[in-house]
Design an enzyme around this catalytic site. Structure first.
Site, PDB file in Angstrom:
ATOM      1  N   LYS A  86       0.863  -1.185   0.000  1.00 19.54           N
ATOM      2  CA  LYS A  86       0.000   0.000   0.000  1.00 19.54           C
ATOM      3  C   LYS A  86       0.895   1.229   0.000  1.00 19.54           C
ATOM      4  CE  LYS A  86      -3.744  -2.166   2.504  1.00 19.54           C
ATOM      5  NZ  LYS A  86      -4.112  -2.598   3.829  1.00 19.54           N
ATOM      6  N   HIS A 127       0.126  -1.529  16.739  1.00 18.40           N
ATOM      7  CA  HIS A 127      -0.766  -0.397  16.389  1.00 18.40           C
ATOM      8  C   HIS A 127      -0.237   0.937  16.944  1.00 18.40           C
ATOM      9  CE1 HIS A 127      -4.490  -3.164  15.693  1.00 18.40           C
ATOM     10  NE2 HIS A 127      -3.948  -2.816  14.541  1.00 18.40           N
ATOM     11  N   GLY A 168      -7.528  -5.728  12.269  1.00 18.32           N
ATOM     12  CA  GLY A 168      -6.792  -5.995  13.498  1.00 18.32           C
ATOM     13  C   GLY A 168      -7.390  -5.114  14.584  1.00 18.32           C
ATOM     14  N   ARG A 221      -8.221 -13.154  13.439  1.00 20.01           N
ATOM     15  CA  ARG A 221      -7.298 -13.578  14.516  1.00 20.01           C
ATOM     16  C   ARG A 221      -8.078 -13.808  15.806  1.00 20.01           C
ATOM     17  NH1 ARG A 221      -3.341  -8.669  13.966  1.00 20.01           N
ATOM     18  NH2 ARG A 221      -4.212  -8.204  11.924  1.00 20.01           N
ATOM     19  N   ASP A 259     -15.863  -9.651   7.924  1.00 19.20           N
ATOM     20  CA  ASP A 259     -16.275  -8.262   7.739  1.00 19.20           C
ATOM     21  C   ASP A 259     -17.440  -7.929   8.660  1.00 19.20           C
ATOM     22  OD1 ASP A 259     -17.620  -5.902   6.659  1.00 19.20           O
ATOM     23  OD2 ASP A 259     -16.255  -6.138   4.958  1.00 19.20           O
ATOM     24  N   MET A 260     -17.202  -6.979   9.552  1.00 16.43           N
ATOM     25  CA  MET A 260     -18.215  -6.636  10.549  1.00 16.43           C
ATOM     26  C   MET A 260     -19.541  -6.214   9.907  1.00 16.43           C
ATOM     27  SD  MET A 260     -19.012  -6.498  13.648  1.00 16.43           S
ATOM     28  CE  MET A 260     -17.771  -6.440  14.906  1.00 16.43           C
ATOM     29  N   GLY A 311     -11.619   1.153  11.211  1.00 15.61           N
ATOM     30  CA  GLY A 311     -12.829   0.849  10.425  1.00 15.61           C
ATOM     31  C   GLY A 311     -14.106   0.678  11.231  1.00 15.61           C
ATOM     32  N   GLU A 313     -14.652   3.816  13.843  1.00 24.25           N
ATOM     33  CA  GLU A 313     -15.026   5.096  13.219  1.00 24.25           C
ATOM     34  C   GLU A 313     -16.394   5.041  12.560  1.00 24.25           C
ATOM     35  OE1 GLU A 313     -11.845   6.065  10.458  1.00 24.25           O
ATOM     36  OE2 GLU A 313     -10.371   5.653  12.024  1.00 24.25           O
ATOM     37  N   GLU A 352      -2.408   6.472  10.109  1.00 26.63           N
ATOM     38  CA  GLU A 352      -1.040   5.999  10.345  1.00 26.63           C
ATOM     39  C   GLU A 352      -0.078   6.511   9.271  1.00 26.63           C
ATOM     40  OE1 GLU A 352      -3.302   2.515  10.538  1.00 26.63           O
ATOM     41  OE2 GLU A 352      -2.081   1.615  12.114  1.00 26.63           O
TER      42      GLU A 352
END
Ligand code: ADP
Length: 397
Positions: A16, A180, A211, A240, A282-283, A327, A330, A381
């Site tokens: 990325k 993090h 994460g 995880r 995916d939440m 993600g 927020e 970040e």
């Protein structure tokens, strides 16, 4: 000539990148993108700062490794920014070990130190280092800066740094490092600028993305965190497992004859929300699903936050602010609502209307009478890395 900083986050099969213009007083992200599928079918995509796709293609030929992918990216940037110059590259590096407390300019001794840490994070560190080596080889005149996920937690008291294992293992590096850190450092900086009245108090940040971890900060410094030796510990995550009784591993090895690779696959890729639900990591998908297992996965996700929150409040000896980021933190009013309901005993009073209408932006979501401020602070970040890189480059001049 316009000057830019390139920020890289290199994973196992993807890189990325974010390009920051540094002509303004603060770095401004102007292009974001990634190369995916390195080693299989590499795909390059880049967007401008209004999210418009400005390049998108499968990379033909045998572009098999990080070096070739980065070469492609740098060539593309040189054509795309004909009047621009990349003056430095900042890298996200997962592990800086027990002694590196801040970002550093890359040189050979640093590379040796970082290589020596690879056994601690074999799934991540080699890819981070591959990015640094690739730039050193093809654009050796560009200075590089390494920024670490572990550094922010080096302020944690020594007592939090341990497991209940023999001292010799601690001395050999089996300790709680925390991760993090670039996200937490960014949020601490935003709080100092935007909410100075609480920035130095007792704060817990919940970084809830793919994460997930939480960090307890006092006086703007990390005093404890939920991830530890690896990025597996603590909260339930997308794939995880979070905290796990080590006896489970012994059982799986002895009775199920699982080897290291199988355990690694299980703990990193097949557990968490995905493992429990059997549907998705995916939440959003789980929250939209009517399947009972999806509900259980979400319930357990929230319960683990409740437990870890209580533990970190005990470590801090109180709580003045709870901050949501990444993600899920927020974007999901529902998860924030549930976490805050569970934390009512601490004096957390969420303003449900503000919570529901918040759209991914910095805000205080608690009622005036709440004894704990509840905040949403979008993390960044990459910007943190760009700022560090710029600072070190200027210091060098
Ligand atoms: P990473 O850790 O890979 O950077 P992110 O911080 O982007 O990940 O977080 C990804 C997670 O955020 C996913 O589980 C995704 O479902 C979740 N997410 C994003 N938007 C929402 C939303 N509106 N509601 C609930 N979850 C969301």
């Amino acid at each position: 000539m316009e000057e830019f900083i390139l920020v890289l986050n290199a994973g196992s099969s993807s890189i990325k990148f974010t390009v920051f213009s540094i002509d303004q007083s603060a770095p401004q992200a102007v292009i974001k993108g990634q190369v995916d599928g390195i080693g299989s079918r590499p795909f390059f995509i880049a967007r401008d700062n209004s999210q418009q796709v400005i390049a998108e293609l499968f990379l033909e030929g045998d572009l098999v490794d990080h070096r070739q992918a980065l070469n492609y990216l740098l060539d593309w940037l040189e054509t795309h920014l004909p009047n621009g110059k990349i003056i430095a590259v900042g890298h996200r590096v997962v592990h800086g070990g027990p002694n590196i407390t801040e970002p550093v300019l890359v040189d050979e001794p640093l590379m040796d130190t970082l290589e020596s840490l690879t056994p601690l994070v074999p799934l991540h560190q080699p890819h981070n280092l591959a990015g640094i080596k690739a730039i050193a080889k093809t654009r050796s005149s560009i200075p590089q800066v390494a920024c670490f996920d572990t550094s922010f937690h080096r302020t944690c008291p020594d007592i939090t740094d341990r497991f209940g294992l023999p001292e010799a293992l601690y001395q050999q590096g089996i300790r709680r490092y925390g991760f993090h850190g670039l996200s937490y450092e960014y949020i601490a900086a935003v709080m100092r600028a935007k909410t100075p009245e609480i920035a130095d108090k007792k704060v817990i940040i919940a970084h809830l993305g793919n994460g997930c971890s939480m960090c307890a900060m006092d006086g703007g410094k990390s005093v404890d965190t939920t991830m530890s030796f690896s990025a597996l510990d603590g909260l339930l995550m997308g794939t995880r497992c979070g905290s796990l009784d080590p006896g489970v591993l012994l059982y799986l090895m002895r009775e199920k004859k699982m080897n290291v690779d199988q355990l690694e696959q299980l703990l990193y890729k097949e557990s968490g929300l995905l493992g429990i639900s059997g549907i998705s990591n995916d939440m959003r998908e789980l929250m939209a699903s009517a399947e009972p297992q999806a509900q259980i996965a979400v319930d357990f996700f929230v319960y683990r936050i409740r437990r870890e929150l209580g533990s970190l409040v005990a470590a801090l000896g109180g709580l003045d602010a709870l901050v949501f980021t990444a993600g899920i933190g927020e974007n999901s009013a529902q998860i924030r609502h549930r976490v805050c309901e569970d934390a009512k005993w601490l004096g957390v009073e969420l303003d449900d209307q503000l919570n529901e209408t918040n759209n991914h932006e910095l805000a205080c979501l608690s009622l005036p009478e709440s004894s704990v401020s509840v905040l949403v602070i979008p993390t960044d970040e990459e910007l943190m890395i760009a700022q560090h890189t710029l600072k070190l480059i200027h210091a060098r001049k």
